[in-house]
Design a protein around this motif. Structure first.
Motif, PDB file in Angstrom:
ATOM      1  N   LEU A 299       9.022  -2.441 -11.098  1.00  0.00           N
ATOM      2  CA  LEU A 299       8.467  -1.545 -10.088  1.00  0.00           C
ATOM      3  C   LEU A 299       8.304  -2.265  -8.748  1.00  0.00           C
ATOM      4  N   PHE A 300       7.746  -3.461  -8.776  1.00  0.00           N
ATOM      5  CA  PHE A 300       7.509  -4.196  -7.534  1.00  0.00           C
ATOM      6  C   PHE A 300       8.845  -4.613  -6.900  1.00  0.00           C
ATOM      7  N   ALA A 301       9.831  -4.961  -7.733  1.00  0.00           N
ATOM      8  CA  ALA A 301      11.146  -5.325  -7.199  1.00  0.00           C
ATOM      9  C   ALA A 301      11.790  -4.134  -6.496  1.00  0.00           C
ATOM     10  N   ARG A 302      11.618  -2.939  -7.047  1.00  0.00           N
ATOM     11  CA  ARG A 302      12.139  -1.728  -6.404  1.00  0.00           C
ATOM     12  C   ARG A 302      11.476  -1.514  -5.049  1.00  0.00           C
ATOM     13  N   VAL A 303      10.179  -1.677  -4.994  1.00  0.00           N
ATOM     14  CA  VAL A 303       9.460  -1.502  -3.729  1.00  0.00           C
ATOM     15  C   VAL A 303       9.892  -2.577  -2.729  1.00  0.00           C
ATOM     16  N   ALA A 304      10.018  -3.809  -3.183  1.00  0.00           N
ATOM     17  CA  ALA A 304      10.395  -4.900  -2.292  1.00  0.00           C
ATOM     18  C   ALA A 304      11.747  -4.652  -1.634  1.00  0.00           C
ATOM     19  N   ARG A 305      12.670  -4.063  -2.365  1.00  0.00           N
ATOM     20  CA  ARG A 305      13.994  -3.798  -1.818  1.00  0.00           C
ATOM     21  C   ARG A 305      14.001  -2.633  -0.823  1.00  0.00           C
ATOM     22  N   GLY A 306      12.870  -1.925  -0.731  1.00  0.00           N
ATOM     23  CA  GLY A 306      12.777  -0.834   0.229  1.00  0.00           C
ATOM     24  C   GLY A 306      13.464   0.435  -0.224  1.00  0.00           C
TER      25      GLY A 306
END
Length: 306
Positions: A299-306
């Motif tokens: 989830l956090f990786a998805r958010v980080a990628r924008g």
């Protein structure tokens, strides 16, 4: 060391993540793809890319700042404390003194010259900072300097008699980022969390910090609207249902899934359902801390990628 900001808590221990999703460094380690080569290893740190010298604290002393007493807790020795000049070639600049920002038409802006400062923290924090820098580079957000509010500092969590993680050399406060190749503002600072455009960038920074540190306290708390508090939970890993994790989980789910979950600190039914829908995992699977942390990394990786 420069004084750190107040009001972080020490999250309860839980299992650390064991898998790094999507090529990004997780809270328990890992190296992001596409990161720049590490800087030369410091003379004493033993960590690639960390330029430092040993400056361990060998004695105990009572904490006096922000403690309620009457019996003051004792800050322990921190024999592995490092005095860090840079991590992965990225310096730290101390900016939390008064008058370093002014209000403009679109928000708060950095106006005061800042000097590079050594930061004092343990090798575990140094490793987490390196992961953060690497993660940021891997998503096209290269960092030129980390704007910080301080690191090691013997004190209590404000309005308590409990030692802060800063007292163990296990924390750093991140006030913002100066960009290596800016396409807009030269800096992004947490102060502008309420600005939608700045919030979108801060959300990505927040996610990268959470992929790198076990515990992050952010702008959802009124006492952290000018910095991110980041720590390693003293090696006990991320506590995924702790209040400081849950409130950002809700923001992340709302952004990615288009949900309207109130961004509170409670791990409630709506949050659990959102995570099931996001991950395709069952409630039984998500009851396992290690599995839940893997889902949060994704989830956090998805958010980080924008």
């Amino acid at each position: 060391a420069a004084a750190a900001q107040p009001h972080e808590h020490n999250a309860p221990g839980a299992g650390a993540t064991t898998q790094t999703p999507s090529g990004m460094g997780g809270a328990s380690g890992g190296q992001a793809s596409g990161a720049r080569p590490p800087a030369p290893t410091g003379p004493s740190s033993g960590l690639p890319g960390v330029v430092s010298a040993p400056c361990g604290v060998r004695t105990t002393k009572p904490a006096t700042d922000r403690c309620t007493g009457p019996v003051l807790p004792t800050c322990p020795p921190v024999p592995d404390l490092l005095c860090v000049t840079s991590v992965s070639g990225i310096p730290f600049e101390y900016v939390m003194n008064s008058g370093w920002v002014v209000k403009g038409a679109g928000g708060l802006y950095v106006v005061k010259n800042r000097s590079a400062r050594k930061q004092n923290f343990t090798p575990a924090v140094a490793g987490a900072v390196a992961r953060f820098i690497s993660n940021m580079a891997s998503i096209g957000m290269p960092v030129e300097a980390i704007l910080t509010g301080g690191s090691y500092y013997c004190r209590c969590i404000s309005h308590t008699n409990t030692l802060s993680n800063h007292s163990f050399g296990d924390a750093i406060d991140v006030a913002g980022i100066r960009w290596r190749s800016p396409t807009g503002s030269r800096e992004t600072i947490v102060h502008n969390y309420a600005n939608p455009g700045e919030r979108a960038i801060l959300r990505r920074i927040n996610a990268c910090l959470r992929l790198s540190f076990a515990n992050v306290i952010d702008y959802h708390r009124t006492d952290h609207r000018d910095h991110f508090h980041c720590d390693t939970n003293r090696g006990k890993g991320r506590y995924p249902k702790g209040s400081t994790s849950v409130v950002f989980i809700k923001e992340a789910l709302n952004k990615i899934m288009g949900l309207g979950i109130p961004e509170t600190t409670a791990y409630d039914a709506a949050t659990a359902k959102g995570l099931r829908d996001f991950s395709g995992r069952t409630a039984d699977e998500l009851s396992n801390t290690a599995t839940l942390n893997k889902v949060l990394d994704d989830l956090f990786a998805r958010v980080a990628r924008g």
